[in-house]
Design a protein around this motif. Structure first.
Motif, PDB file in Angstrom:
ATOM      1  N   VAL A  83      -3.939  -3.172   3.585  1.00  0.00           N
ATOM      2  CA  VAL A  83      -3.555  -4.584   3.545  1.00  0.00           C
ATOM      3  C   VAL A  83      -4.539  -5.414   4.362  1.00  0.00           C
ATOM      4  N   GLN A  84      -4.920  -4.897   5.523  1.00  0.00           N
ATOM      5  CA  GLN A  84      -5.862  -5.620   6.374  1.00  0.00           C
ATOM      6  C   GLN A  84      -7.196  -5.827   5.655  1.00  0.00           C
ATOM      7  N   LYS A  85      -7.673  -4.783   4.991  1.00  0.00           N
ATOM      8  CA  LYS A  85      -8.936  -4.913   4.260  1.00  0.00           C
ATOM      9  C   LYS A  85      -8.803  -5.891   3.105  1.00  0.00           C
ATOM     10  N   GLY A  86      -7.647  -5.856   2.417  1.00  0.00           N
ATOM     11  CA  GLY A  86      -7.436  -6.784   1.312  1.00  0.00           C
ATOM     12  C   GLY A  86      -7.385  -8.227   1.778  1.00  0.00           C
ATOM     13  N   ALA A 125       2.904  -2.834  -1.398  1.00  0.00           N
ATOM     14  CA  ALA A 125       4.279  -3.173  -1.022  1.00  0.00           C
ATOM     15  C   ALA A 125       5.289  -2.249  -1.679  1.00  0.00           C
ATOM     16  N   ASN A 126       4.923  -1.667  -2.807  1.00  0.00           N
ATOM     17  CA  ASN A 126       5.830  -0.756  -3.521  1.00  0.00           C
ATOM     18  C   ASN A 126       5.507   0.709  -3.244  1.00  0.00           C
ATOM     19  N   THR A 127       4.838   0.972  -2.140  1.00  0.00           N
ATOM     20  CA  THR A 127       4.489   2.348  -1.785  1.00  0.00           C
ATOM     21  C   THR A 127       5.746   3.202  -1.596  1.00  0.00           C
ATOM     22  N   LYS A 128       5.701   4.428  -2.139  1.00  0.00           N
ATOM     23  CA  LYS A 128       6.812   5.368  -1.994  1.00  0.00           C
ATOM     24  C   LYS A 128       6.318   6.620  -1.276  1.00  0.00           C
ATOM     25  N   VAL A 129       7.154   7.136  -0.381  1.00  0.00           N
ATOM     26  CA  VAL A 129       6.887   8.385   0.330  1.00  0.00           C
ATOM     27  C   VAL A 129       8.126   9.254   0.173  1.00  0.00           C
ATOM     28  N   ASN A 130       7.925  10.456  -0.361  1.00  0.00           N
ATOM     29  CA  ASN A 130       9.064  11.325  -0.662  1.00  0.00           C
ATOM     30  C   ASN A 130      10.087  10.613  -1.544  1.00  0.00           C
ATOM     31  N   ASN A 131       9.543   9.853  -2.509  1.00  0.00           N
ATOM     32  CA  ASN A 131      10.368   9.124  -3.477  1.00  0.00           C
ATOM     33  C   ASN A 131      11.244   8.061  -2.820  1.00  0.00           C
ATOM     34  N   LYS A 132      10.776   7.512  -1.682  1.00  0.00           N
ATOM     35  CA  LYS A 132      11.501   6.446  -0.991  1.00  0.00           C
ATOM     36  C   LYS A 132      10.530   5.295  -0.711  1.00  0.00           C
ATOM     37  N   TYR A 133      11.007   4.076  -0.939  1.00  0.00           N
ATOM     38  CA  TYR A 133      10.193   2.898  -0.642  1.00  0.00           C
ATOM     39  C   TYR A 133      10.152   2.695   0.875  1.00  0.00           C
ATOM     40  N   GLN A 151      14.592  -0.907  -9.453  1.00  0.00           N
ATOM     41  CA  GLN A 151      13.576  -1.944  -9.318  1.00  0.00           C
ATOM     42  C   GLN A 151      12.882  -1.800  -7.968  1.00  0.00           C
ATOM     43  N   PRO A 152      11.542  -1.866  -7.934  1.00  0.00           N
ATOM     44  CA  PRO A 152      10.823  -1.769  -6.670  1.00  0.00           C
ATOM     45  C   PRO A 152      11.016  -3.033  -5.839  1.00  0.00           C
ATOM     46  N   PRO A 153      10.568  -3.039  -4.596  1.00  0.00           N
ATOM     47  CA  PRO A 153      10.740  -4.230  -3.746  1.00  0.00           C
ATOM     48  C   PRO A 153      10.063  -5.476  -4.316  1.00  0.00           C
ATOM     49  N   VAL A 154       8.847  -5.308  -4.858  1.00  0.00           N
ATOM     50  CA  VAL A 154       8.107  -6.445  -5.406  1.00  0.00           C
ATOM     51  C   VAL A 154       7.990  -6.269  -6.912  1.00  0.00           C
ATOM     52  N   THR A 155       8.433  -7.252  -7.657  1.00  0.00           N
ATOM     53  CA  THR A 155       8.353  -7.196  -9.118  1.00  0.00           C
ATOM     54  C   THR A 155       7.586  -8.408  -9.629  1.00  0.00           C
ATOM     55  N   LEU A 156       6.994  -8.264 -10.813  1.00  0.00           N
ATOM     56  CA  LEU A 156       6.202  -9.319 -11.435  1.00  0.00           C
ATOM     57  C   LEU A 156       6.803  -9.678 -12.783  1.00  0.00           C
ATOM     58  N   ASP A 157       6.559 -10.915 -13.216  1.00  0.00           N
ATOM     59  CA  ASP A 157       6.990 -11.297 -14.555  1.00  0.00           C
ATOM     60  C   ASP A 157       5.880 -10.984 -15.554  1.00  0.00           C
ATOM     61  N   ALA A 158       6.070 -11.399 -16.795  1.00  0.00           N
ATOM     62  CA  ALA A 158       5.096 -11.080 -17.849  1.00  0.00           C
ATOM     63  C   ALA A 158       3.749 -11.728 -17.590  1.00  0.00           C
ATOM     64  N   VAL A 165      10.541 -10.231  -3.810  1.00  0.00           N
ATOM     65  CA  VAL A 165       9.845  -9.676  -2.645  1.00  0.00           C
ATOM     66  C   VAL A 165      10.881  -8.952  -1.794  1.00  0.00           C
ATOM     67  N   PRO A 166      10.450  -8.117  -0.845  1.00  0.00           N
ATOM     68  CA  PRO A 166      11.417  -7.406   0.002  1.00  0.00           C
ATOM     69  C   PRO A 166      12.300  -8.384   0.784  1.00  0.00           C
ATOM     70  N   THR A 167      13.586  -8.158   0.741  1.00  0.00           N
ATOM     71  CA  THR A 167      14.548  -8.975   1.501  1.00  0.00           C
ATOM     72  C   THR A 167      15.333  -8.135   2.503  1.00  0.00           C
ATOM     73  N   ASN A 168      15.250  -6.809   2.375  1.00  0.00           N
ATOM     74  CA  ASN A 168      15.968  -5.919   3.288  1.00  0.00           C
ATOM     75  C   ASN A 168      15.034  -5.564   4.445  1.00  0.00           C
ATOM     76  N   ASN A 169      15.384  -6.012   5.634  1.00  0.00           N
ATOM     77  CA  ASN A 169      14.559  -5.714   6.807  1.00  0.00           C
ATOM     78  C   ASN A 169      15.263  -4.771   7.780  1.00  0.00           C
ATOM     79  N   GLY A 170      16.236  -4.003   7.264  1.00  0.00           N
ATOM     80  CA  GLY A 170      16.973  -3.070   8.122  1.00  0.00           C
ATOM     81  C   GLY A 170      16.075  -1.979   8.676  1.00  0.00           C
ATOM     82  N   ALA A 171      16.363  -1.574   9.886  1.00  0.00           N
ATOM     83  CA  ALA A 171      15.561  -0.544  10.557  1.00  0.00           C
ATOM     84  C   ALA A 171      16.020   0.846  10.120  1.00  0.00           C
ATOM     85  N   VAL A 172      15.066   1.681   9.729  1.00  0.00           N
ATOM     86  CA  VAL A 172      15.343   3.081   9.402  1.00  0.00           C
ATOM     87  C   VAL A 172      15.171   3.881  10.694  1.00  0.00           C
TER      88      VAL A 172
END
Length: 304
Positions: A83-86, A125-133, A151-158, A165-172
């Motif tokens: 993200v930083q490089k982008g 933003a839609n990165t998954k690790v062990n099948n978890k976002y 549905q992933p956290p970030v979705t696009l239209d046609a 965009v992500p709205t859940n900011n709960g701590a894991v």
């Protein structure tokens, strides 16, 4: 009291049986390497052994949890680096676009690259690790739409515009030691926000619509704000990575201590066991020899 031949025989057989029992115990200790092999051998050692084994199992589980935290944090840090490089590249494009020497066709090419960078950030933003976002707070399985699809956290239209965009900011939080939990994720709403993708879309549109250099230059400060958000999240993640390393070292020490205590409680002293077995063998042979002499003479031996 009159001592009969039967009494001598019974005593000898009982003592030989006890001697065989001692030999069997030492042989079992020698073959298994354990002081006891069933709770009835020594209930105190057995109860302590259960407690020590529980402690070792807990430490091993904490180590597995720490491994899971490392997996989350390492993947998150790698994603934030991309993200930083982008964003850095996006800033460079903003500087180029605000240069008055660029023509409309060249700015259109810059806008196309901005669109690609937006797609790149969406994928991160839609990165998954062990099948978890990992960038969706506690909603690691995404969201379920009306059709029952994930549905992933970030979705696009046609048209390629960001819709959600992500709205859940709960701590894991994951428990990494007794009573100690650590947050494995970051707050995605601070980074992959609606403002980030809207600013990128507005920047691309301004490049295509021939906005003046001042309007394009204003995006530089906006992008700097998003870069600062990424740096702050990465700094917070780095602080927690340093903490988990300290916890991991402490858990490793606890594992060594717990296993040593369990070993001291259960494991047999092999040198001592061998000495006891050798000594018991000598005693048993002596008992057999003396017993054979005691029960051999009978009345019939003198009536021949």
């Amino acid at each position: 009291m009159r001592v009969t031949q039967g009494m001598l025989t019974n005593n000898m057989l009982r003592n030989l049986s006890n001697s065989y029992g001692s030999l069997g115990k030492y042989m079992e200790q020698l073959s298994t390497g354990k002081k006891i092999n069933r709770p009835s051998d020594d209930p105190v050692i057995a109860m302590k052994g259960m407690n020590y084994r529980t402690q070792v199992k807990n430490v091993e589980q904490y180590q597995r949890n720490i491994g899971e935290v490392h997996n989350w944090m390492d993947n998150t840090d790698s994603a934030l680096d991309k993200v930083q490089k982008g964003l850095s590249r996006l800033r460079d494009l903003a500087v180029q676009g605000s240069n008055g020497t660029y023509e409309d066709g060249q700015r259109g090419s810059i806008a196309s690259e901005v669109d690609q960078l937006k797609q790149h950030l969406v994928e991160i933003a839609n990165t998954k690790v062990n099948n978890k976002y990992i960038f969706n707070g506690t909603g690691t399985t995404g969201t379920i739409d009306g059709a029952g699809d994930e549905q992933p956290p970030v979705t696009l239209d046609a048209d390629g515009n960001v819709v959600t965009v992500p709205t859940n900011n709960g701590a894991v939080n994951i428990e990494v030691s007794n009573g100690s939990k650590i947050q494995a994720n970051i707050d995605p709403t601070n980074l992959f926000s609606e403002d980030l993708f809207k600013d990128m879309e507005d920047f691309a549109a301004a490049l295509r619509n021939g906005a003046d250099t001042d309007a394009l230059g204003a995006f530089i400060g906006t992008i700097d704000g998003h870069i600062d958000n990424n740096v702050n999240e990465r700094a917070d993640l780095g602080a927690r990575q340093n903490r988990i390393e300290l916890i991991e070292n402490r858990v490793l020490e606890q594992e060594v201590t717990a296993k040593n205590m369990m070993s001291n409680n259960e494991d047999a002293d092999m040198e001592k066991v061998i000495m006891n077995l050798t000594s018991q063998e000598s005693v048993h042979r002596a008992a057999l020899s003396s017993g054979s002499r005691v029960i051999q003479p009978t009345l019939l031996d003198f009536l021949r």
